[in-house]
Design an enzyme around this catalytic site. Structure first.
Site, PDB file in Angstrom:
ATOM      1  N   ARG A 194       0.741  -1.057  -0.053  1.00 34.76           N
ATOM      2  CA  ARG A 194      -0.023   0.032   0.046  1.00 34.76           C
ATOM      3  C   ARG A 194       0.652   1.417   0.036  1.00 34.76           C
ATOM      4  NH1 ARG A 194      -5.278  -1.479   3.831  1.00 34.76           N
ATOM      5  NH2 ARG A 194      -5.901  -2.957   2.508  1.00 34.76           N
ATOM      6  N   GLY A 195       1.591   1.477  -1.186  1.00 39.28           N
ATOM      7  CA  GLY A 195       2.509   2.465  -0.959  1.00 39.28           C
ATOM      8  C   GLY A 195       2.365   3.326  -2.150  1.00 39.28           C
TER       9      GLY A 195
END
Ligand SMILES: *[C@@H]1O[C@H](CO)[C@@H](O)[C@H](O)[C@H]1NC(C)=O
Length: 391
Positions: free
Chosen positions: A258-259
């Site tokens: 989730r970056g």
């Protein structure tokens, strides 16, 4: 050699520091989608003297410039709660456990074994942040510990040079550091996030528009993690219904998911311009494009990143070659800036079949963005991101 003139200059300078107004306002000028954000504006800067005062100042309907001069530790302020948790991940060492919030364990991991855990209650009740606020840290060790911030349908907010850490880090659903459920004109700049149970930052499901995340450090080094790799998975999640976000000059270090993750709800859309970020040592994915997302990546540097861009059902335009970069001209009226990944990083799939992505970036801010060459980003971000670089 020290001379009389030097001490005179030093004295004049010291007096100027004392009498000049405005020194405590937000530092620098918001750019990208958050252009024009003023936060607490010209309100007199003030430092809260207690947790209760900080809580009130953040949430009331008065325009405020709130200056933090230390870490405000909420960890034990509301006692502890004992409850059921499950073990969704069976890896070792040190998998995160999940608090059974909203029966998440029962629904998502019905066969996971369960246990009883105790966590700090404060982590689950974030501080409400109202409209027209600047929250500004002083120096390199000011912020909030054990509790996060939540913006719900508010606007005109600046959060700058603030450290948010240690929110029930062992437990998923132990708390988010910054949650925004609807809002606009929000500038999240030069902050530092580490040891958070769930998301470091999250939007949804209300639209988050005119918002910029810049110069932040997302430090994923963690004892407990979902993948048992010592790297935090739940970094940035953008899922609002109509998000319009700039994500620039951020430093993601040892994170593994989730970056950011963008999208995921059918019928919603998010346009996120991700440029000049520095991603270092990611044992997982950086960008995750899910349904509804349009993501434009420019001038990012992926240094030892297992999966720089993961396309699931969303759109991510990530030019690598100069021909892919110059292909932006017909839609943006300028070339894009190519991204770079190092040899130790996984495949970066360029623009694939995502040319329609660019239609989400035809506004004057996206077209006019000033973007550095990816080769300059490592040095720039390490020198400028995080705490103590401003104010
Ligand atoms: C924020 O400031 C604007 C401009 O002064 C004002 O119109 C608005 O009512 C304020 N919002 C709140 C919630 O106080």
């Amino acid at each position: 050699m020290f001379r009389i003139q030097d001490s005179f200059v030093a004295l004049v300078f010291a007096i100027a520091l004392v009498v000049l107004p405005g020194g405590a306002d937000a530092v620098g000028t918001p750019f990208g989608q958050a252009t024009g954000t003023t936060g607490g504006g010209s309100a007199t800067a003030a430092t809260p003297s207690s947790l209760a005062q900080l809580t009130t100042w953040l949430s009331d309907s008065t325009a405020r410039v709130i200056v933090l001069d230390k870490v405000f530790d909420y960890s034990s302020s509301e006692g502890t709660t004992s409850g059921t948790a499950c073990k969704p991940w069976t890896c070792s060492p040190n998998p995160q456990l999940a608090i059974n919030a909203n029966n998440w364990c029962t629904t998502e991991y019905p066969s996971a074994s369960t246990t009883t855990v105790t966590y700090n209650t404060a982590g689950l009740t974030p501080l409400k942040v109202g409209s027209n606020k600047t929250l500004l840290g002083k120096g390199s060790n000011a912020g909030i510990k054990g509790k996060g911030l939540k913006i719900t349908g508010a606007s005109n907010i600046i959060i700058q040079n603030i450290k948010i850490t240690d929110i029930n880090a062992q437990f998923v659903w132990g708390g988010d550091a910054l949650q925004i459920d609807g809002g606009s004109n929000i500038w999240i700049d030069h902050n530092y996030f580490q040891n958070i149970g769930r998301q470091m930052v999250v939007t949804g499901y209300g639209a988050v528009t005119k918002t910029t995340f810049s110069n932040n450090v997302f430090n994923g080094e963690a004892t407990y993690s979902a993948l048992c790799n010592g790297q935090h998975y739940w970094v940035a999640l953008f899922t609002g219904n109509g998000d319009q976000i700039t994500f620039a000059y951020n430093y993601l270090y040892k994170t593994s998911g989730r970056g950011p993750h963008v999208g995921g709800t059918s019928g919603y859309y998010q346009n996120v311009h991700i440029y000049n970020n520095y991603f270092v040592t990611l044992d997982g994915h950086a960008v995750d494009a899910q349904v509804g997302s349009k993501i434009l990546l420019e001038g990012n540097y992926f240094n030892d990143v297992k999966i720089p861009v993961q396309r699931s059902t969303g759109q991510a335009y990530a030019p690598v070659s100069s021909s892919e970069a110059s292909a932006c001209s017909s839609v943006l009226g300028r070339s894009c800036v190519a991204n770079i990944k190092t040899a130790t990083s996984g495949d970066l799939p360029g623009v694939a079949s995502d040319s329609g992505t660019l239609n989400g970036f035809t506004d004057s801010i996206s077209k006019g963005a000033s973007i550095k060459a990816a080769s300059e980003v490592g040095a720039y971000v390490q020198a400028n991101a995080g705490l103590g670089k401003i104010n």
